[in-house]
Design a protein around this motif. Structure first.
Motif, short mmCIF file in Angstrom:
data_model
loop_
_atom_site.label_atom_id
_atom_site.label_comp_id
_atom_site.label_asym_id
_atom_site.label_seq_id
_atom_site.Cartn_x
_atom_site.Cartn_y
_atom_site.Cartn_z
N THR A 200 33.92 -7.13 -18.40
CA THR A 200 34.34 -5.86 -17.81
C THR A 200 35.23 -5.07 -18.77
OG1 THR A 200 34.30 -7.01 -15.71
CG2 THR A 200 35.28 -4.83 -15.71
N TRP A 201 36.17 -5.77 -19.43
CA TRP A 201 37.02 -5.06 -20.40
C TRP A 201 36.19 -4.56 -21.58
CZ3 TRP A 201 41.31 -2.92 -19.05
CH2 TRP A 201 42.10 -3.49 -18.05
N LEU A 204 34.57 -1.43 -20.38
CA LEU A 204 35.55 -0.35 -20.31
C LEU A 204 35.83 0.22 -21.71
CD1 LEU A 204 38.01 -1.87 -17.68
CD2 LEU A 204 36.72 0.25 -17.42
N LEU A 207 32.83 2.22 -22.80
CA LEU A 207 32.77 3.51 -22.10
C LEU A 207 33.81 4.48 -22.66
CD1 LEU A 207 32.30 2.34 -18.40
CD2 LEU A 207 30.71 3.76 -19.69
N LEU A 210 32.55 5.89 -25.74
CA LEU A 210 31.47 6.82 -25.39
C LEU A 210 32.08 8.15 -24.92
CD1 LEU A 210 28.46 7.44 -24.85
CD2 LEU A 210 28.70 6.38 -22.63
N ILE A 211 33.16 8.05 -24.15
CA ILE A 211 33.86 9.26 -23.69
C ILE A 211 34.36 10.05 -24.91
CG2 ILE A 211 36.00 10.06 -22.53
CD1 ILE A 211 35.45 7.84 -20.42
N LEU A 214 31.36 11.87 -26.42
CA LEU A 214 30.95 13.00 -25.57
C LEU A 214 32.01 14.11 -25.61
CD1 LEU A 214 29.59 11.11 -22.43
CD2 LEU A 214 28.27 12.60 -23.93
N THR A 218 31.54 17.98 -26.56
CA THR A 218 31.78 19.02 -25.56
C THR A 218 32.94 19.92 -25.96
OG1 THR A 218 31.22 17.27 -24.01
CG2 THR A 218 31.88 19.35 -23.06
N LEU B 46 30.01 14.13 -19.30
CA LEU B 46 31.35 13.61 -19.61
C LEU B 46 32.10 13.27 -18.33
CD1 LEU B 46 33.57 13.08 -21.76
CD2 LEU B 46 34.20 15.47 -21.58
N VAL B 49 30.52 10.04 -16.79
CA VAL B 49 30.90 8.82 -17.53
C VAL B 49 32.37 8.51 -17.28
CG1 VAL B 49 31.12 7.78 -19.83
CG2 VAL B 49 29.11 9.13 -19.29
N SER B 50 33.22 9.55 -17.24
CA SER B 50 34.65 9.33 -17.01
C SER B 50 34.89 8.76 -15.62
CB SER B 50 35.43 10.64 -17.17
OG SER B 50 35.20 11.18 -18.43
N PHE B 52 32.79 7.01 -13.86
CA PHE B 52 32.27 5.64 -13.90
C PHE B 52 33.30 4.71 -14.53
CE2 PHE B 52 29.36 2.38 -15.76
CZ PHE B 52 28.79 1.95 -14.58
N PHE B 53 33.87 5.17 -15.65
CA PHE B 53 34.90 4.41 -16.35
C PHE B 53 36.10 4.17 -15.44
CE2 PHE B 53 38.98 4.86 -18.62
CZ PHE B 53 38.94 3.75 -19.42
N ILE B 56 35.42 1.65 -12.56
CA ILE B 56 35.38 0.26 -13.02
C ILE B 56 36.80 -0.21 -13.35
CG2 ILE B 56 34.56 -1.28 -14.85
CD1 ILE B 56 32.00 0.27 -14.85
N LEU B 57 37.58 0.67 -13.99
CA LEU B 57 38.96 0.32 -14.34
C LEU B 57 39.76 0.02 -13.07
CD1 LEU B 57 41.14 0.07 -16.55
CD2 LEU B 57 41.60 2.50 -16.27
N GLN B 60 38.72 -3.30 -11.62
CA GLN B 60 39.18 -4.40 -12.48
C GLN B 60 40.68 -4.62 -12.33
OE1 GLN B 60 37.55 -6.66 -13.97
NE2 GLN B 60 39.27 -7.63 -15.04
N LEU B 90 31.27 1.92 -6.13
CA LEU B 90 30.72 1.90 -7.49
C LEU B 90 29.24 2.28 -7.49
CD1 LEU B 90 31.59 1.30 -10.41
CD2 LEU B 90 30.75 -0.99 -10.11
#
Lengths: 257, 277
Positions: A200-201, A204, A207, A210-211, A214, A218, B46, B49-50, B52-53, B56-57, B60, B90
């Motif tokens: 999971t970490w 994270l 991601l 990836l942010i 992006l 942007t 963006l 994805v943010s 989603f991040f 999950i955070l 967790q 989720l």
């Protein structure tokens, strides 16, 4: 035979070469051949230890955290040499040498058990590519972190195009490592993804980078925020790499070796 | 989440196809063009994805720092906020990401082909396949744990850690072939057992990292009786039936290809040196 007791001699010899290389690189206005030679000599000494130690323990030195730190420093030194050769950023040797010294000192002051045993789950075709690719990506992302810190303090925009390259390569190899791990997990445990704390970490961290990619696309002019994402992402990377071992977990991690 | 039967096959496939169809309609009607451009924009990607991040955070952090014994933990569990596989929250965020990613992906096909476009196309296809397989294919997965004995054959397994079921085959343990390090720790082990299925007997050899596929079921060696050397009294198997595993694998391979393409430097990168002053 080269065992872990010899690490201190090899590591300090390599570190000494890298410190000298940093000095010559800063002093010279052009690309310094002496710096390149000294840094390469450091890499050679360090590589010699890894190969010798691999032969001695009769298994890939990739099992413990200390062993992964070996690879991180190895890749960091290679990346810094490439950056110096291709982009001629003369402070790179100093930055990576400081980070390498930190990880080498952790390995010296917090030694782990480096025996010849490898548990059945780790005896797999996927073991070497999975861990080595992770360390390769950590080194790239670590370098981007160092440059981001430098950039945040110096407030210069000339470095920015290079961050995208470093993060892109680091993130791409992180992806390869993560998905190789998923394929291995399917073979060993029957599931691609188990939401284990380590997994999971890792997701994270992936991601967050990836942010960054992006966000850069942007908002290309928002430089400071982009760099802050790199800094935060590297903190997440530390959590994923070893920080997770110090966090309370409701169940035993499948990645605890 | 275990009770969300609406997402079992073929409903999960219908959900995916409906998203594609809805986006196709939005894309092709003039009065929905503005919505389409929003959905397909990188800003929305963006955002997705943010989100989603962050989700999950959040889960967790709850999993890590809120102990199971507290009242708040049971409250969070009830609303599916502390387990990934049981989180409708989720699932919703993943669906949002799926929609935005699909819109962004469809718009990408109109752009002129370049290395950057190709690797993005591969990457997005891979992610879409993995999201489908992880969050929608999850409901079609069957997971069993089975303790197999040497004294008698058994077909009883535990499904999803809670439900006793009878498998369509019987398994009996025969023996094992362990090897040890000089310290006495286990180096490797191969387990030998018989499976009786439709009046036929199959002899299977199983070890860690080497699953055995038996009529659509993947058999994994979880643990075995180490105290009795090569004549163990029992072993534990993990049995999985995962019809979406090929979708997963194709998704992974697609992402691996895009990641390899990402290692190729961009042509538009200007060569030059850092400013060292």
């Amino acid at each position: 035979m080269i065992n872990w007791d010899n690490f201190i001699f090899f590591a300090f010899s390599a570190l000494f070469c890298w410190i000298l290389a940093s000095f010559f690189a800063i002093k010279s206005k052009e690309k310094s051949s002496i710096a390149i030679l000294l840094h390469s000599l450091g890499i050679f000494i360090y590589t010699f230890f890894i190969i010798g130690f691999w032969i001695y323990i009769e298994r890939p030195p990739l099992r413990t955290l200390g062993e992964t730190r070996l690879w991180f420093v190895f890749f960091l030194s290679i990346i810094s040499l490439l950056i110096y050769l291709f982009w001629h950023f003369k402070l790179i040797f100093s930055f990576t040498t400081v980070l390498s010294a930190v990880f080498i000192l952790i390995n010296i002051f917090k030694p782990e058990i480096h025996n010849k045993e490898l548990m059945p789950a780790l005896q797999s075709f996927w073991f070497i590519p999975h861990v080595v690719t992770y360390m390769f990506s950590y080194a790239f992302l670590g370098t981007s972190f160092l440059l981001a810190l430098y950039h945040l303090f110096r407030k210069k925009s000339t470095l920015l195009p290079y961050f995208d390259d470093l993060v892109r390569i680091g993130w791409a190899s992180f992806s390869i490592a993560m998905f190789l791990g998923a394929l291995w997990a399917k073979e060993a445990w029957g599931i691609f993804w188990d939401w284990d704390p380590k997994e999971t970490w890792a997701l994270l961290t992936w991601l967050l980078y990836l942010i960054y990619l992006l966000y850069r696309k942007t908002y290309p002019s928002s430089i400071k925020k982009s760099l802050l994402i790199i800094v935060f992402a590297f903190i997440f990377l530390q959590l994923c790499w070893y920080g997770v071992n110090y966090l309370p977990t409701p169940e035993k991690s499948l990645h605890a070796y | 989440m275990e009770n969300v039967s609406i997402l079992f096959f073929p409903y999960n496939l219908i959900v995916i196809l409906s998203i594609f169809f809805a986006l196709f309609l939005i894309k092709n009607f003039s009065f929905t063009q503005k919505i389409w451009h929003q959905l397909a924009s990188e800003k929305y990607l963006l955002l997705a994805v943010s989100l989603f991040f962050l989700s999950i955070l959040l889960i967790q952090l709850i999993r890590t720092f809120v102990p199971d014994s507290t009242d708040i933990s049971s409250f969070l569990y009830r609303f599916g906020f502390s387990r990934f596989n049981a989180s409708p929250f989720l699932l919703l965020i993943s669906l949002f990401l799926f929609i935005i990613l699909t819109a962004n992906h469809l718009s990408l096909w109109r752009e002129p082909f370049s290395l950057q476009t190709i690797r993005l196309l591969f990457f997005q296809i891979g992610i879409l396949l993995i999201i489908s397989a992880q969050f929608l294919g999850f409901f079609d997965q069957e997971r069993y744990k089975m303790t197999v004995y040497s004294e008698y054959p058994t077909s009883v397994a535990i499904k999803d850690e809670k439900l006793f079921v009878s498998m369509p085959f019987e398994i009996q343990l025969i023996n094992s072939l362990p090897s040890y390090y000089p310290s006495g720790n286990l180096k490797n082990v191969e387990i030998n057992y018989d499976i009786r299925y439709k009046n036929r007997l199959y002899n299977i050899k199983n070890s860690v990292n080497q699953p055995y596929n038996f009529h659509g079921y993947d058999l994994y060696l979880l643990a075995y009786d180490q105290n009795n050397g090569s004549n163990p009294l029992f072993c534990r198997l993990f049995i999985v039936k995962d019809p979406w595993k090929f979708i997963f694998k194709i998704g992974f391979i697609t992402i691996l290809i895009s990641s390899l393409l990402m290692l190729i430097p961009n042509k538009e990168r200007k060569k030059g040196a850092f400013s060292n002053d």
